[in-house]
Design an enzyme around this catalytic site. Structure first.
Site, PDB file in Angstrom:
ATOM      1  N   GLN A 191       0.823 -29.398  15.604  1.00  0.00           N
ATOM      2  CA  GLN A 191       0.951 -30.922  15.186  1.00  0.00           C
ATOM      3  C   GLN A 191      -0.241 -31.006  13.946  1.00  0.00           C
ATOM      4  O   GLN A 191      -0.315 -32.027  13.260  1.00  0.00           O
ATOM      5  CB  GLN A 191       0.332 -31.594  16.232  1.00  0.00           C
ATOM      6  CG  GLN A 191       1.391 -31.656  17.306  1.00  0.00           C
ATOM      7  CD  GLN A 191       0.608 -32.262  18.550  1.00  0.00           C
ATOM      8  OE1 GLN A 191       0.626 -33.308  18.801  1.00  0.00           O
ATOM      9  NE2 GLN A 191       0.108 -31.426  19.618  1.00  0.00           N
ATOM     10  N   GLN A 241      17.989 -38.329  -1.949  1.00  0.00           N
ATOM     11  CA  GLN A 241      16.904 -39.400  -1.429  1.00  0.00           C
ATOM     12  C   GLN A 241      17.419 -40.213  -0.835  1.00  0.00           C
ATOM     13  O   GLN A 241      16.305 -41.038   0.117  1.00  0.00           O
ATOM     14  CB  GLN A 241      16.471 -40.018  -2.794  1.00  0.00           C
ATOM     15  CG  GLN A 241      15.871 -39.181  -3.910  1.00  0.00           C
ATOM     16  CD  GLN A 241      15.784 -39.802  -5.156  1.00  0.00           C
ATOM     17  OE1 GLN A 241      14.868 -40.648  -5.526  1.00  0.00           O
ATOM     18  NE2 GLN A 241      16.833 -39.476  -6.136  1.00  0.00           N
ATOM     19  N   ARG A 286       5.827 -24.133 -17.923  1.00  0.00           N
ATOM     20  CA  ARG A 286       7.063 -24.943 -17.976  1.00  0.00           C
ATOM     21  C   ARG A 286       6.647 -26.390 -17.733  1.00  0.00           C
ATOM     22  O   ARG A 286       5.718 -26.710 -16.741  1.00  0.00           O
ATOM     23  CB  ARG A 286       7.987 -24.606 -16.926  1.00  0.00           C
ATOM     24  CG  ARG A 286       9.400 -25.135 -16.947  1.00  0.00           C
ATOM     25  CD  ARG A 286      10.050 -24.322 -16.246  1.00  0.00           C
ATOM     26  NE  ARG A 286      10.894 -23.142 -16.726  1.00  0.00           N
ATOM     27  CZ  ARG A 286      11.443 -22.439 -16.278  1.00  0.00           C
ATOM     28  NH1 ARG A 286      11.958 -22.125 -14.816  1.00  0.00           N
ATOM     29  NH2 ARG A 286      12.299 -21.493 -17.020  1.00  0.00           N
ATOM     30  N   ARG A 310      28.184 -51.907  -0.645  1.00  0.00           N
ATOM     31  CA  ARG A 310      27.706 -52.925  -1.551  1.00  0.00           C
ATOM     32  C   ARG A 310      28.634 -54.106  -1.623  1.00  0.00           C
ATOM     33  O   ARG A 310      28.289 -54.759  -2.470  1.00  0.00           O
ATOM     34  CB  ARG A 310      27.246 -52.339  -2.751  1.00  0.00           C
ATOM     35  CG  ARG A 310      26.102 -51.220  -2.900  1.00  0.00           C
ATOM     36  CD  ARG A 310      25.364 -51.406  -4.278  1.00  0.00           C
ATOM     37  NE  ARG A 310      24.416 -50.555  -4.136  1.00  0.00           N
ATOM     38  CZ  ARG A 310      24.374 -49.059  -4.666  1.00  0.00           C
ATOM     39  NH1 ARG A 310      25.667 -48.692  -4.911  1.00  0.00           N
ATOM     40  NH2 ARG A 310      23.224 -48.391  -4.588  1.00  0.00           N
ATOM     41  N   ILE A 342      -6.176 -36.128  13.403  1.00  0.00           N
ATOM     42  CA  ILE A 342      -4.579 -36.555  13.648  1.00  0.00           C
ATOM     43  C   ILE A 342      -4.472 -37.550  14.548  1.00  0.00           C
ATOM     44  O   ILE A 342      -3.273 -37.978  14.932  1.00  0.00           O
ATOM     45  CB  ILE A 342      -4.079 -35.217  13.788  1.00  0.00           C
ATOM     46  CG1 ILE A 342      -4.447 -34.619  15.316  1.00  0.00           C
ATOM     47  CG2 ILE A 342      -3.965 -34.188  12.692  1.00  0.00           C
ATOM     48  CD1 ILE A 342      -3.387 -33.403  15.875  1.00  0.00           C
ATOM     49  N   ASP A 343      -5.556 -37.686  15.476  1.00  0.00           N
ATOM     50  CA  ASP A 343      -5.215 -38.586  16.713  1.00  0.00           C
ATOM     51  C   ASP A 343      -5.349 -40.029  16.267  1.00  0.00           C
ATOM     52  O   ASP A 343      -4.610 -40.941  17.311  1.00  0.00           O
ATOM     53  CB  ASP A 343      -6.494 -38.443  17.489  1.00  0.00           C
ATOM     54  CG  ASP A 343      -6.610 -37.058  18.460  1.00  0.00           C
ATOM     55  OD1 ASP A 343      -5.504 -36.370  18.176  1.00  0.00           O
ATOM     56  OD2 ASP A 343      -7.348 -36.807  18.818  1.00  0.00           O
ATOM     57  N   GLU A 392      -2.231 -35.608  25.998  1.00  0.00           N
ATOM     58  CA  GLU A 392      -3.036 -34.567  26.416  1.00  0.00           C
ATOM     59  C   GLU A 392      -4.064 -35.157  27.408  1.00  0.00           C
ATOM     60  O   GLU A 392      -4.485 -34.730  28.648  1.00  0.00           O
ATOM     61  CB  GLU A 392      -3.790 -33.591  25.638  1.00  0.00           C
ATOM     62  CG  GLU A 392      -4.447 -34.247  24.694  1.00  0.00           C
ATOM     63  CD  GLU A 392      -5.193 -33.220  23.652  1.00  0.00           C
ATOM     64  OE1 GLU A 392      -5.873 -33.706  22.572  1.00  0.00           O
ATOM     65  OE2 GLU A 392      -5.275 -31.931  24.112  1.00  0.00           O
ATOM     66  N   SER A 420     -18.542 -35.811  13.459  1.00  0.00           N
ATOM     67  CA  SER A 420     -19.260 -35.726  11.991  1.00  0.00           C
ATOM     68  C   SER A 420     -19.698 -36.526  11.477  1.00  0.00           C
ATOM     69  O   SER A 420     -20.800 -36.782  10.757  1.00  0.00           O
ATOM     70  CB  SER A 420     -18.035 -35.101  11.165  1.00  0.00           C
ATOM     71  OG  SER A 420     -17.264 -33.850  11.663  1.00  0.00           O
TER      72      SER A 420
HETATM   73  P1  ADP Z   1     -15.186 -34.342  14.869  1.00  0.00           P
HETATM   74  O1  ADP Z   1     -15.941 -34.762  13.611  1.00  0.00           O
HETATM   75  O2  ADP Z   1     -13.806 -34.009  14.527  1.00  0.00           O
HETATM   76  O3  ADP Z   1     -15.328 -35.183  15.942  1.00  0.00           O
HETATM   77  P2  ADP Z   1     -17.193 -32.529  16.162  1.00  0.00           P
HETATM   78  O4  ADP Z   1     -17.673 -33.616  17.207  1.00  0.00           O
HETATM   79  O5  ADP Z   1     -17.150 -31.271  16.714  1.00  0.00           O
HETATM   80  O6  ADP Z   1     -15.882 -33.166  15.409  1.00  0.00           O
HETATM   81  O7  ADP Z   1     -18.505 -32.631  15.233  1.00  0.00           O
HETATM   82  C1  ADP Z   1     -18.398 -31.848  14.068  1.00  0.00           C
HETATM   83  C2  ADP Z   1     -19.573 -31.159  13.541  1.00  0.00           C
HETATM   84  O8  ADP Z   1     -20.443 -32.555  13.301  1.00  0.00           O
HETATM   85  C3  ADP Z   1     -20.509 -30.670  14.853  1.00  0.00           C
HETATM   86  O9  ADP Z   1     -20.075 -29.203  14.982  1.00  0.00           O
HETATM   87  C4  ADP Z   1     -21.646 -30.971  14.292  1.00  0.00           C
HETATM   88  O10 ADP Z   1     -22.407 -30.077  13.106  1.00  0.00           O
HETATM   89  C5  ADP Z   1     -21.863 -32.418  13.661  1.00  0.00           C
HETATM   90  N1  ADP Z   1     -22.258 -33.283  14.507  1.00  0.00           N
HETATM   91  C6  ADP Z   1     -21.345 -33.868  15.476  1.00  0.00           C
HETATM   92  N2  ADP Z   1     -22.115 -34.783  16.309  1.00  0.00           N
HETATM   93  C7  ADP Z   1     -23.310 -34.747  15.967  1.00  0.00           C
HETATM   94  C8  ADP Z   1     -24.425 -35.258  16.201  1.00  0.00           C
HETATM   95  N3  ADP Z   1     -24.805 -36.135  17.338  1.00  0.00           N
HETATM   96  N4  ADP Z   1     -25.729 -34.882  15.536  1.00  0.00           N
HETATM   97  C9  ADP Z   1     -25.565 -34.145  14.491  1.00  0.00           C
HETATM   98  N5  ADP Z   1     -24.621 -33.452  14.243  1.00  0.00           N
HETATM   99  C10 ADP Z   1     -23.353 -33.649  14.765  1.00  0.00           C
END
Ligand code: ADP
Length: 744
Positions: free
Chosen positions: A290, A655, A558, A463, A154-155, A254, A110
């Site tokens: 997870q 706590q 409340r 203590r 999460i990784d 994995e 992303s």
């Molecule tokens: P993450 O962000 O968890 O690594 P993804 O790799 O599946 O997940 O990316 C999520 C989304 O981000 C993709 O479905 C796409 O819309 C966008 N994206 C990822 N890589 C690219 C890229 N190289 N160019 C444009 N958009 C991208």
């Protein structure tokens, strides 16, 4: 005056717990600064689709989402955004609303997509102008796209941030599951092979193995060293069973592989164990569990701070220069160029593929490497035999002060690491009282087998502050048991007692032995450590209860006043306030004045008369001796009239209880390891060192015990410098019921 911007926030790629807190923080921080803010729904898909896919946010649009897992604005994988046409469409949709700044919360995919979009932006705009899709004026008004990334994954696989959003929660989920499996496995003397997420990153597998006291872990960065690893593993497990272990837990990431990159699957590990050892073996693949569930306190707090910083970063003068990633480094906000981080992350994956495993571990950083080493020692079936001619030291370990979750974990690590280095470890029962009474026993490797995950204090703690003739009794026992060093795992009272011994060295030469204090108290009120062991567990317990309290009052008008522990230290109050969205936090550090209470009453009346249904105030137990929790409740109740009722909730000892969180377990282990090294390094000196240890900026640090009084406000029993105090302005901005006028 900052440039006028319009911000949009989106979550993309795999969801992760904590994303909601980040979205909430971005929206509210922007609104607080008078900036328009939009949420883009379903990741990049909403941007490409436009219309309802991009919605304007107000203060209440992000109410009630912080405690929920996943992402309230949706996420998706979006194929069209991978194409230029898709991104052109997205640019057009953003421009229609005047959006020229993006906060993207997602994984490396992303974030890479966001950076490509940012680079193309001027060209995309030029093309949109020439095709007549947008006016020249509109394009000229938004010449750059500002991009800030937060890592939702999460990784914990991103280089450049110590933690990614969701990793702590995932680790909590895994730890809970493995704890549960351990108990059933022990009943039937079974073996469980547990598969956890992490394609290229062994963080979750390694840390969960360390935190649960697992027997073996397979991670991508560090495949088993020998080609005959199957035999090595079986030998180790067999030896463990012979030594008395009733269950075997093996954690497999994995993406685990052997040295020649051949995947090691959980089913293969099961096959090996069944065939070679004839063990009753079950495989549990934790899968999407997870990812799910309520975010941990840490993920809520960290995402909040990061979201707030993202808005600040967008407003910074040079924001257009380069896409930034906002991460956490050494417990502080850490902006770095986004693509640097993505490239370094890809570089680790490449190094793993090229089978350069030593390099891969190095690239994960110091604490990963250290955790790997410590795990390998702790998971041995038995200690290694002492080196020839080595002096066998006799090291005493005791727990002091109120119980703190993680004390057992630290004690276990100290015992095993001490034994493994060829020493004798003596467990002192019931704190300093046990040292006075001579309740001292030699600890064996298997005595602490299950202590990694157990809350409370198996050694016993209190203590007790030794004084007068008791010091003589302690000196006698130190001599009688021939203690060469002393590790005190505890809170304020433990530190004070250690100081008493140190200051009485002239009178009692027996006290002239290396001495070290390890911070273990839920109050987090000790100097030299940003976190004390137990505080994370307490925080999560508070947050879980407050979530329930909030739910209970969903239909009634409340206000709750929740009182939390901490003595004079407001850490638990402030952090739980941030993690639960409390509107007000009362701290002793800030004091409580009548005029503050008056203002709070006015705010409550104002908000409830405008439709608010639930109020939440969190109060540190010692915030003010006169304006007590019942007093404040009575005041709010009376002033609230028919608008709302008030209930108090004093959380009390829950706590201090519960099994420690993975964070507390991991840090307890880390600190104990260093403490044992300290005791060993410092024996045999004329004047023995005395110190306290802690975590500062994410690193393990030592301070001479003599510095204690200089570093604390002794009257209040807390450090003079408290790092978390700087978070108060963020807590204040986000907690209010809406952006308030300055004089409100
Ligand atoms: P993450 O962000 O968890 O690594 P993804 O790799 O599946 O997940 O990316 C999520 C989304 O981000 C993709 O479905 C796409 O819309 C966008 N994206 C990822 N890589 C690219 C890229 N190289 N160019 C444009 N958009 C991208």
């Amino acid at each position: 005056m900052a440039v006028k911007k319009t911000i949009a926030v989106l979550t993309s790629g795999g969801d992760s717990p904590g994303m909601n807190a980040a979205v909430r923080a971005v929206v509210r921080s922007a609104l607080d600064k008078g900036i328009e803010v939009y949420a883009i729904y379903e990741g990049y898909q909403g941007m490409v689709d436009g219309g309802e896919g991009i919605r304007k946010m107000n203060w209440d649009s992000v109410s009630g989402i912080m405690h929920r897992g996943g992402t309230a604005i949706g996420t998706a994988r979006c194929m069209p955004f991978r194409s230029r046409e898709g991104r052109m469409q997205a640019a057009k949709n953003l421009l229609k609303l005047g959006i020229d700044s993006l906060v993207v919360i997602g994984g490396d995919g992303s974030l890479t997509g966001a950076n490509i979009f940012r680079q193309e932006w001027p060209d995309l705009l030029a093309e949109l102008v020439s095709s007549g899709a947008i006016s020249k004026k509109l394009a000229a008004a938004h010449p750059h796209l500002t991009v800030v990334g937060l890592v939702g994954s999460i990784d914990n696989d991103m280089v450049g941030t110590d933690m990614t959003i969701g990793a702590d929660t995932a680790l909590n989920r895994i730890t809970d599951a493995v704890d549960a499996l351990s108990s059933t496995a022990a009943s039937h003397q079974r073996t469980f092979v547990v598969e956890v997420m992490g394609r290229n990153c062994g963080y979750l597998a390694l840390m969960s193995a360390l935190a649960t006291g697992a027997d073996w872990a397979f991670i991508p960065e560090h495949p088993p060293e020998s080609d005959n690893w199957e035999d090595d593993m079986c030998e180790m497990i067999h030896a463990g069973r012979k030594a008395g272990r009733r269950e075997t837990i093996i954690i497999v990431a994995e993406g685990a592989r052997d040295r020649s990159s051949k995947p090691i699957s959980s089913s293969y590990v099961k096959e090996v164990l069944e065939q070679k050892l004839g063990q009753d073996t079950r495989v549990t693949i934790l899968g999407h569990v997870q990812r799910g569930g309520a975010p941990s306190a840490f993920d809520r707090y960290m995402s909040t701070v990061l979201g707030h910083a993202a808005v600040d970063n967008i407003l910074a003068a040079d924001a257009e220069k380069e896409a930034q990633l906002i991460g956490m480094r050494e417990n502080r906000i850490h902006p770095i160029p986004l693509m640097d981080s993505v490239e370094k992350t890809h570089a680790v994956a490449k190094v793993i593929d090229e089978q350069e495993y030593g390099k891969a571990v190095e690239m994960r950083g110091g604490s990963f490497k250290e955790a790997l080493k410590t795990f390998r020692t702790l998971s041995q079936a038995l200690p290694r035999p002492p080196k020839k001619g080595q002096k066998r030291l006799r090291l005493g370990v005791l727990n002091a002060s109120a119980p703190a979750p993680g004390m057992n974990t630290a004690t276990r690590a100290a015992v095993r690491l001490g034994l493994d280095k060829g020493n004798t470890v003596l467990g002192i029962e019931n704190g300093f009282q046990g040292l006075i009474d001579g309740e001292i026993k030699e600890m064996g490797w298997m005595d602490v087998e299950d202590w990694a995950w157990m809350g409370g204090s198996e050694l016993g703690t209190n203590r007790k502050m030794p004084s007068g003739g008791e010091l003589y009794a302690i000196a006698k026992n130190v001599e009688r048991y021939r203690l060469d060093g002393l590790l005190i795992i505890g809170g304020w009272a433990g530190y004070e007692a250690a100081r008493t011994l140190y200051n009485s060295r002239d009178q009692y030469p027996a006290f002239n032995i290396p001495t070290i204090c390890l911070p273990a108290t839920i109050n987090n009120n000790l100097p030299g450590s940003e976190f004390s062991i137990g505080a994370d567990t307490a925080l999560n317990s508070i947050v879980a209860v407050v979530d329930k309290i909030k739910q209970s009052a969903v239909a009634s008008h409340r206000t709750f006043v929740v009182e939390v522990m901490g003595r004079y230290c407001g850490y638990l109050a402030l952090m739980s306030g941030m993690a639960t969205g409390a509107e007000r936090v009362y701290l002793h550090e800030e004091g409580v004045k009548l005029k503050d209470l008056q203002k709070d009453v006015n705010n409550l009346i104002n908000d409830f008369s405008q439709g608010k249904r639930l109020g939440l105030m969190i109060r540190n137990e010692y915030a003010n001796a006169i304006y007590t929790t019942p007093f404040m409740c009575a005041l709010f109740e009376e002033e609230g009239g028919d608008l709302f009722s008030v209930r108090q909730s004093i959380l009390g000892h829950l706590q201090q209880g519960g099994n420690p969180t993975p964070f507390d377990r991991i840090q307890a282990t880390r600190l104990a390891a260093r403490c044992i090294e300290f005791l060993i390094e410092n024996t045999g000196q004329e004047e023995a060192q005395a110190a306290f240890i802690g975590l500062e900026g994410g690193r393990v640090q030592l301070h001479p015990l003599e510095d204690f009084s200089r570093m604390v406000d002794a009257k209040r029993g807390r450090p003079k410098e408290q790092w978390w105090m700087q978070l108060r302005p963020i807590a204040k901005v986000l907690a209010q019921s809406g952006p308030r006028k300055q004089n409100d």
